[in-house]
Design a protein around this motif. Structure first.
Motif, PDB file in Angstrom:
ATOM      1  N   GLU A  82       0.828  -1.212   0.000  1.00 40.37           N
ATOM      2  CA  GLU A  82       0.000   0.000   0.000  1.00 40.37           C
ATOM      3  C   GLU A  82       0.859   1.258   0.000  1.00 40.37           C
ATOM      4  N   LEU A  83       1.968   1.239   0.755  1.00 37.97           N
ATOM      5  CA  LEU A  83       2.858   2.398   0.774  1.00 37.97           C
ATOM      6  C   LEU A  83       3.444   2.657  -0.608  1.00 37.97           C
ATOM      7  N   TYR A  84       3.851   1.604  -1.286  1.00 34.63           N
ATOM      8  CA  TYR A  84       4.441   1.775  -2.617  1.00 34.63           C
ATOM      9  C   TYR A  84       3.436   2.303  -3.635  1.00 34.63           C
ATOM     10  N   THR A  85       2.193   1.986  -3.457  1.00 34.31           N
ATOM     11  CA  THR A  85       1.197   2.403  -4.447  1.00 34.31           C
ATOM     12  C   THR A  85       0.514   3.724  -4.107  1.00 34.31           C
ATOM     13  N   THR A  86       0.701   4.239  -2.889  1.00 32.69           N
ATOM     14  CA  THR A  86      -0.011   5.464  -2.499  1.00 32.69           C
ATOM     15  C   THR A  86       0.886   6.579  -1.968  1.00 32.69           C
ATOM     16  N   ARG A  87       2.103   6.252  -1.527  1.00 25.57           N
ATOM     17  CA  ARG A  87       2.901   7.272  -0.838  1.00 25.57           C
ATOM     18  C   ARG A  87       4.328   7.418  -1.356  1.00 25.57           C
ATOM     19  N   VAL A  88       4.636   6.802  -2.481  1.00 22.34           N
ATOM     20  CA  VAL A  88       5.992   6.878  -3.031  1.00 22.34           C
ATOM     21  C   VAL A  88       5.990   7.765  -4.281  1.00 22.34           C
ATOM     22  N   PRO A  89       6.659   8.922  -4.220  1.00 20.94           N
ATOM     23  CA  PRO A  89       6.749   9.787  -5.397  1.00 20.94           C
ATOM     24  C   PRO A  89       8.052   9.555  -6.169  1.00 20.94           C
ATOM     25  N   LEU A  90       8.110  10.100  -7.365  1.00 21.22           N
ATOM     26  CA  LEU A  90       9.366  10.165  -8.095  1.00 21.22           C
ATOM     27  C   LEU A  90      10.316  11.130  -7.392  1.00 21.22           C
ATOM     28  N   LYS A  91      11.598  10.915  -7.546  1.00 22.45           N
ATOM     29  CA  LYS A  91      12.580  11.875  -7.057  1.00 22.45           C
ATOM     30  C   LYS A  91      12.404  13.189  -7.839  1.00 22.45           C
ATOM     31  N   PRO A  92      12.699  14.316  -7.214  1.00 22.05           N
ATOM     32  CA  PRO A  92      12.492  15.607  -7.893  1.00 22.05           C
ATOM     33  C   PRO A  92      13.196  15.685  -9.245  1.00 22.05           C
ATOM     34  N   GLY A  93      12.439  16.071 -10.267  1.00 22.77           N
ATOM     35  CA  GLY A  93      12.974  16.217 -11.608  1.00 22.77           C
ATOM     36  C   GLY A  93      13.058  14.944 -12.409  1.00 22.77           C
ATOM     37  N   ALA A  94      12.749  13.797 -11.792  1.00 21.71           N
ATOM     38  CA  ALA A  94      12.912  12.514 -12.490  1.00 21.71           C
ATOM     39  C   ALA A  94      11.930  12.360 -13.643  1.00 21.71           C
ATOM     40  N   GLY A  95      10.702  12.832 -13.460  1.00 25.82           N
ATOM     41  CA  GLY A  95       9.712  12.706 -14.524  1.00 25.82           C
ATOM     42  C   GLY A  95      10.135  13.445 -15.781  1.00 25.82           C
ATOM     43  N   GLU A  96      10.599  14.671 -15.606  1.00 23.40           N
ATOM     44  CA  GLU A  96      11.061  15.466 -16.740  1.00 23.40           C
ATOM     45  C   GLU A  96      12.287  14.832 -17.394  1.00 23.40           C
ATOM     46  N   PHE A  97      13.155  14.253 -16.563  1.00 27.82           N
ATOM     47  CA  PHE A  97      14.351  13.602 -17.100  1.00 27.82           C
ATOM     48  C   PHE A  97      13.983  12.379 -17.940  1.00 27.82           C
ATOM     49  N   LEU A  98      13.045  11.581 -17.469  1.00 29.11           N
ATOM     50  CA  LEU A  98      12.602  10.422 -18.248  1.00 29.11           C
ATOM     51  C   LEU A  98      12.066  10.856 -19.614  1.00 29.11           C
ATOM     52  N   GLU A  99      11.264  11.909 -19.619  1.00 25.32           N
ATOM     53  CA  GLU A  99      10.685  12.391 -20.873  1.00 25.32           C
ATOM     54  C   GLU A  99      11.768  12.910 -21.808  1.00 25.32           C
ATOM     55  N   GLU A 100      12.755  13.598 -21.252  1.00 22.43           N
ATOM     56  CA  GLU A 100      13.860  14.104 -22.061  1.00 22.43           C
ATOM     57  C   GLU A 100      14.659  12.960 -22.673  1.00 22.43           C
ATOM     58  N   MET A 101      14.919  11.911 -21.891  1.00 14.19           N
ATOM     59  CA  MET A 101      15.664  10.771 -22.411  1.00 14.19           C
ATOM     60  C   MET A 101      14.889  10.091 -23.537  1.00 14.19           C
ATOM     61  N   ARG A 102      13.599   9.943 -23.360  1.00 12.86           N
ATOM     62  CA  ARG A 102      12.798   9.325 -24.411  1.00 12.86           C
ATOM     63  C   ARG A 102      12.811  10.167 -25.682  1.00 12.86           C
ATOM     64  N   SER A 103      12.759  11.491 -25.529  1.00  6.35           N
ATOM     65  CA  SER A 103      12.760  12.369 -26.700  1.00  6.35           C
ATOM     66  C   SER A 103      14.092  12.300 -27.447  1.00  6.35           C
ATOM     67  N   ARG A 104      15.161  11.968 -26.730  1.00 15.86           N
ATOM     68  CA  ARG A 104      16.481  11.838 -27.356  1.00 15.86           C
ATOM     69  C   ARG A 104      16.722  10.455 -27.937  1.00 15.86           C
ATOM     70  N   GLY A 105      15.821   9.529 -27.690  1.00 17.29           N
ATOM     71  CA  GLY A 105      16.002   8.170 -28.181  1.00 17.29           C
ATOM     72  C   GLY A 105      16.950   7.344 -27.353  1.00 17.29           C
ATOM     73  N   ILE A 106      17.203   7.754 -26.101  1.00 14.43           N
ATOM     74  CA  ILE A 106      18.068   6.992 -25.205  1.00 14.43           C
ATOM     75  C   ILE A 106      17.241   5.906 -24.517  1.00 14.43           C
ATOM     76  N   LEU A 107      17.706   4.675 -24.573  1.00 13.99           N
ATOM     77  CA  LEU A 107      16.987   3.555 -23.975  1.00 13.99           C
ATOM     78  C   LEU A 107      17.033   3.638 -22.457  1.00 13.99           C
ATOM     79  N   LEU A 108      15.970   3.163 -21.811  1.00 14.05           N
ATOM     80  CA  LEU A 108      15.860   3.239 -20.358  1.00 14.05           C
ATOM     81  C   LEU A 108      15.599   1.869 -19.763  1.00 14.05           C
ATOM     82  N   GLY A 109      16.242   1.597 -18.621  1.00 12.04           N
ATOM     83  CA  GLY A 109      16.033   0.335 -17.922  1.00 12.04           C
ATOM     84  C   GLY A 109      16.080   0.533 -16.423  1.00 12.04           C
ATOM     85  N   ILE A 110      15.625  -0.481 -15.694  1.00 13.30           N
ATOM     86  CA  ILE A 110      15.666  -0.488 -14.234  1.00 13.30           C
ATOM     87  C   ILE A 110      16.377  -1.757 -13.781  1.00 13.30           C
TER      88      ILE A 110
END
Length: 245
Positions: A82-110
């Protein structure tokens, strides 16, 4: 930092999402429930371990636990889902960084030490699963961090040479795993690992407080360079990217 990089691979907890605060409380609750006393080295012992390796560590360290490996894993997942699905945010700026990487065609993994159920749950809750071409956990490889296995597995999935990968990690053993894989590593600030900041910087290539540091060119270049003609090393540690561009 991103020059000539074809893939970016993230550790999850503490690096991409702000979730490390969950686990100390879970450990305390679990140990109180089963009347366990952790060794002084507990936190360092489990750093970088896979979910399965950590569960086995509990069984090996606390012989009074009358349960199976799967029992331990299931209980932890139930305590944290429940904590992981309701109270865990992205690190600051991470969302914008993911979008920027996708726009550059850089592959992403975890490449994470967490349980697959929790990884999938938080990626879905944050609506970011679409960004990643490979998601692997250390339970899927031979050894957890600091072994390079999970990072090499993600690079294999992405069909990218490890030398062309940039890793984001928040703890020392994770940084070591990325370096052991032959990848460049950017250390990420996180409250739980802040006492280890100096060691993180010694072992990483870069350091960020948040992902806005990358956009603003204010990340730190941490690696120490050595002059071939001088006995003493020339320290670049603590310089910002702005200062050395």
């Amino acid at each position: 930092m991103l020059e000539n990089k074809k893939a970016v691979i993230f550790d999850l907890d503490g690096s991409l999402v702000d979730s490390m605060w969950i686990w100390p409380a879970v450990d305390v609750e679990y140990m109180e429930k089963y009347h366990l006393t952790p060794p002084e080295s507990f936190n360092k012992d489990i750093e970088g371990m896979s979910y399965t390796e950590t569960a086995q560590y509990f069984l090996d360290t606390f012989p009074t636990l009358d349960c199976t490996l799967d029992d331990v894993r299931r209980e932890w997942t139930k305590m944290t889902m429940e904590l992981y699905t309701t109270r865990v945010p992205l690190k600051p700026g991470a969302g914008e960084f993911l979008e920027e990487m996708r726009s550059r065609g850089i592959l992403l993994g975890i490449a994470t030490s967490n349980a697959r159920e929790l990884v999938d749950a938080v990626l879905q809750a944050l609506h970011i699963e679409e960004y990643f071409s490979s998601v692997r956990t250390s339970c899927e490889v031979a050894a957890g961090k600091p072994a390079p296995d999970v990072y090499l597995k993600v690079a294999e999935d992405l069909k990218v040479n490890p030398l062309d990968c940039l890793v984001f990690e928040d703890v020392v053993k994770g940084i070591e795993a990325g370096k052991n894989a032959g990848m460049s590593v950017c250390a990420v600030d996180d409250e739980l690992s802040r006492p280890d900041e100096a060691e993180k910087k010694r072992k990483a290539d870069y350091f960020i407080r948040d992902y806005y540091d990358i956009k603003n060119h204010t990340y730190e270049i941490c690696k120490r360079y050595h002059s071939d003609c001088c006995a003493d090393s020339i320290g670049m540690e603590g310089k910002t990217a702005q200062a050395v561009r």
